[in-house]
Design a protein around this motif. Structure first.
Motif, PDB file in Angstrom:
ATOM      1  N   UNK A  76       4.070   5.970  -5.238  1.00  0.00           N
ATOM      2  CA  UNK A  76       4.077   6.081  -6.704  1.00  0.00           C
ATOM      3  C   UNK A  76       3.064   7.125  -7.174  1.00  0.00           C
ATOM      4  N   UNK A  77       1.899   7.172  -6.532  1.00  0.00           N
ATOM      5  CA  UNK A  77       0.892   8.173  -6.891  1.00  0.00           C
ATOM      6  C   UNK A  77       1.396   9.591  -6.637  1.00  0.00           C
TER       7      UNK A  77
ATOM      8  N   UNK B  74       0.831  -1.202   0.000  1.00  0.00           N
ATOM      9  CA  UNK B  74       0.000   0.000   0.000  1.00  0.00           C
ATOM     10  C   UNK B  74       0.873   1.263   0.000  1.00  0.00           C
ATOM     11  N   UNK B  75       1.926   1.252   0.799  1.00  0.00           N
ATOM     12  CA  UNK B  75       2.823   2.411   0.862  1.00  0.00           C
ATOM     13  C   UNK B  75       3.473   2.660  -0.494  1.00  0.00           C
TER      14      UNK B  75
ATOM     15  N   UNK C 166       5.377  14.921 -10.665  1.00  0.00           N
ATOM     16  CA  UNK C 166       6.084  14.933 -11.956  1.00  0.00           C
ATOM     17  C   UNK C 166       5.145  15.132 -13.136  1.00  0.00           C
ATOM     18  N   UNK C 167       3.967  15.631 -12.870  1.00  0.00           N
ATOM     19  CA  UNK C 167       3.033  15.925 -13.952  1.00  0.00           C
ATOM     20  C   UNK C 167       2.453  14.698 -14.613  1.00  0.00           C
ATOM     21  N   UNK C 168       2.245  13.641 -13.858  1.00  0.00           N
ATOM     22  CA  UNK C 168       1.627  12.430 -14.379  1.00  0.00           C
ATOM     23  C   UNK C 168       2.588  11.356 -14.841  1.00  0.00           C
ATOM     24  N   UNK C 169       3.875  11.654 -14.872  1.00  0.00           N
ATOM     25  CA  UNK C 169       4.853  10.636 -15.292  1.00  0.00           C
ATOM     26  C   UNK C 169       5.085   9.657 -14.158  1.00  0.00           C
ATOM     27  N   UNK C 170       4.903   8.384 -14.459  1.00  0.00           N
ATOM     28  CA  UNK C 170       5.068   7.330 -13.445  1.00  0.00           C
ATOM     29  C   UNK C 170       6.542   7.170 -13.091  1.00  0.00           C
ATOM     30  N   UNK C 171       6.829   6.901 -11.822  1.00  0.00           N
ATOM     31  CA  UNK C 171       8.230   6.722 -11.411  1.00  0.00           C
ATOM     32  C   UNK C 171       8.766   5.366 -11.850  1.00  0.00           C
ATOM     33  N   UNK C 172      10.069   5.284 -11.969  1.00  0.00           N
ATOM     34  CA  UNK C 172      10.721   4.005 -12.257  1.00  0.00           C
ATOM     35  C   UNK C 172      10.587   3.133 -11.017  1.00  0.00           C
ATOM     36  N   UNK C 173      10.308   1.866 -11.221  1.00  0.00           N
ATOM     37  CA  UNK C 173      10.120   0.964 -10.095  1.00  0.00           C
ATOM     38  C   UNK C 173      11.202  -0.101 -10.112  1.00  0.00           C
TER      39      UNK C 173
ATOM     40  N   UNK D 200       1.578  14.798   0.877  1.00  0.00           N
ATOM     41  CA  UNK D 200       2.928  14.223   0.880  1.00  0.00           C
ATOM     42  C   UNK D 200       3.517  14.225   2.292  1.00  0.00           C
ATOM     43  N   UNK D 201       3.241  15.267   3.071  1.00  0.00           N
ATOM     44  CA  UNK D 201       3.756  15.336   4.446  1.00  0.00           C
ATOM     45  C   UNK D 201       3.167  14.228   5.311  1.00  0.00           C
ATOM     46  N   UNK D 202       1.883  13.993   5.183  1.00  0.00           N
ATOM     47  CA  UNK D 202       1.234  12.923   5.961  1.00  0.00           C
ATOM     48  C   UNK D 202       1.803  11.575   5.564  1.00  0.00           C
ATOM     49  N   UNK D 203       1.944  11.339   4.270  1.00  0.00           N
ATOM     50  CA  UNK D 203       2.501  10.073   3.787  1.00  0.00           C
ATOM     51  C   UNK D 203       3.929   9.880   4.294  1.00  0.00           C
ATOM     52  N   UNK D 204       4.748  10.914   4.225  1.00  0.00           N
ATOM     53  CA  UNK D 204       6.135  10.814   4.694  1.00  0.00           C
ATOM     54  C   UNK D 204       6.187  10.547   6.194  1.00  0.00           C
ATOM     55  N   UNK D 205       5.339  11.211   6.965  1.00  0.00           N
ATOM     56  CA  UNK D 205       5.318  10.999   8.412  1.00  0.00           C
ATOM     57  C   UNK D 205       4.869   9.581   8.757  1.00  0.00           C
ATOM     58  N   UNK D 206       3.874   9.082   8.039  1.00  0.00           N
ATOM     59  CA  UNK D 206       3.428   7.694   8.262  1.00  0.00           C
ATOM     60  C   UNK D 206       4.543   6.702   7.968  1.00  0.00           C
ATOM     61  N   UNK D 207       5.290   6.952   6.876  1.00  0.00           N
ATOM     62  CA  UNK D 207       6.375   6.041   6.526  1.00  0.00           C
ATOM     63  C   UNK D 207       7.514   6.122   7.543  1.00  0.00           C
ATOM     64  N   UNK D 208       7.769   7.313   8.059  1.00  0.00           N
ATOM     65  CA  UNK D 208       8.793   7.447   9.105  1.00  0.00           C
ATOM     66  C   UNK D 208       8.411   6.598  10.315  1.00  0.00           C
ATOM     67  N   UNK D 209       7.151   6.708  10.734  1.00  0.00           N
ATOM     68  CA  UNK D 209       6.676   5.931  11.885  1.00  0.00           C
ATOM     69  C   UNK D 209       6.784   4.431  11.625  1.00  0.00           C
ATOM     70  N   UNK D 210       6.377   4.008  10.435  1.00  0.00           N
ATOM     71  CA  UNK D 210       6.405   2.575  10.106  1.00  0.00           C
ATOM     72  C   UNK D 210       7.834   2.038  10.092  1.00  0.00           C
ATOM     73  N   UNK D 211       8.748   2.798   9.515  1.00  0.00           N
ATOM     74  CA  UNK D 211      10.133   2.319   9.440  1.00  0.00           C
ATOM     75  C   UNK D 211      10.839   2.420  10.788  1.00  0.00           C
ATOM     76  N   UNK D 212      10.470   3.386  11.592  1.00  0.00           N
ATOM     77  CA  UNK D 212      11.036   3.469  12.945  1.00  0.00           C
ATOM     78  C   UNK D 212      10.586   2.281  13.779  1.00  0.00           C
ATOM     79  N   UNK D 213       9.324   1.904  13.636  1.00  0.00           N
ATOM     80  CA  UNK D 213       8.804   0.765  14.390  1.00  0.00           C
ATOM     81  C   UNK D 213       9.409  -0.555  13.917  1.00  0.00           C
ATOM     82  N   UNK D 214       9.803  -0.618  12.646  1.00  0.00           N
ATOM     83  CA  UNK D 214      10.349  -1.859  12.095  1.00  0.00           C
ATOM     84  C   UNK D 214      11.825  -2.053  12.409  1.00  0.00           C
TER      85      UNK D 214
END
Length: 140
Positions: free
Chosen positions: A65-66, A59-60, A72-79, A115-129
């Motif tokens: 990616x979204x 999900x993250x 980037x104006x609709x350009x999908x990122x490299x995965x 983007x700030x909420x998403x980044x903060x959620x990921x920080x929390x998830x990776x800190x917990x892991x």
């Protein structure tokens, strides 16, 4: 003693003069910077997904990616391709936590709430892991 400058400066210092090269606004620069941080976080998230698959990471990755595509104006990122390996999970979580922190700083600077909420959620998830605690210790 010194030879005088014979050519015109490439830097325009006069007020009101226009230059021949395009300039980006501060917001455009922050968009580029934020997209880069989120794309790097996405790459690490894809590495983590390859090592230890989970629905949370899936999900993250989609949310990251979204956001990158939006910035980037609709350009999908490299995965990154899903490939197993012996990379240390703790090191990947540590790197992802640091990248999420950088993304959070830029997102806050440009007032990008999503983007700030998403980044903060990921920080929390990776800190917990991470196996070791991220707490500050006092000296004394």
């Amino acid at each position: 003693m010194y030879e005088p400058i014979r050519t015109k400066s490439v830097h325009s210092t006069m007020a009101g003069t226009t230059s021949d090269f395009p300039h980006r606004s501060r917001e455009e620069e922050l968009d580029i910077q934020l997209a880069g941080h989120l794309a790097a976080l996405l790459a690490v998230t894809d590495e983590l997904r390859a090592q230890a698959p989970s629905t949370d990471l899936d999900e993250a990755a989609e949310r990251l990616a979204e956001q990158v595509a939006r910035l980037r104006g609709g350009r999908a990122p490299a995965r990154a391709a899903a490939a197993g390996g012996d990379a240390r999970l703790a090191a990947l979580h540590h790197r992802a936590h640091a990248l999420a922190g950088r993304a959070l700083v830029v997102a806050a600077s440009r007032a990008d709430t999503a983007a700030a909420i998403l980044a903060a959620e990921r920080m929390d998830a990776h800190a917990a892991a991470q196996p070791e605690s991220q707490e500050l210790t006092g000296v004394g």
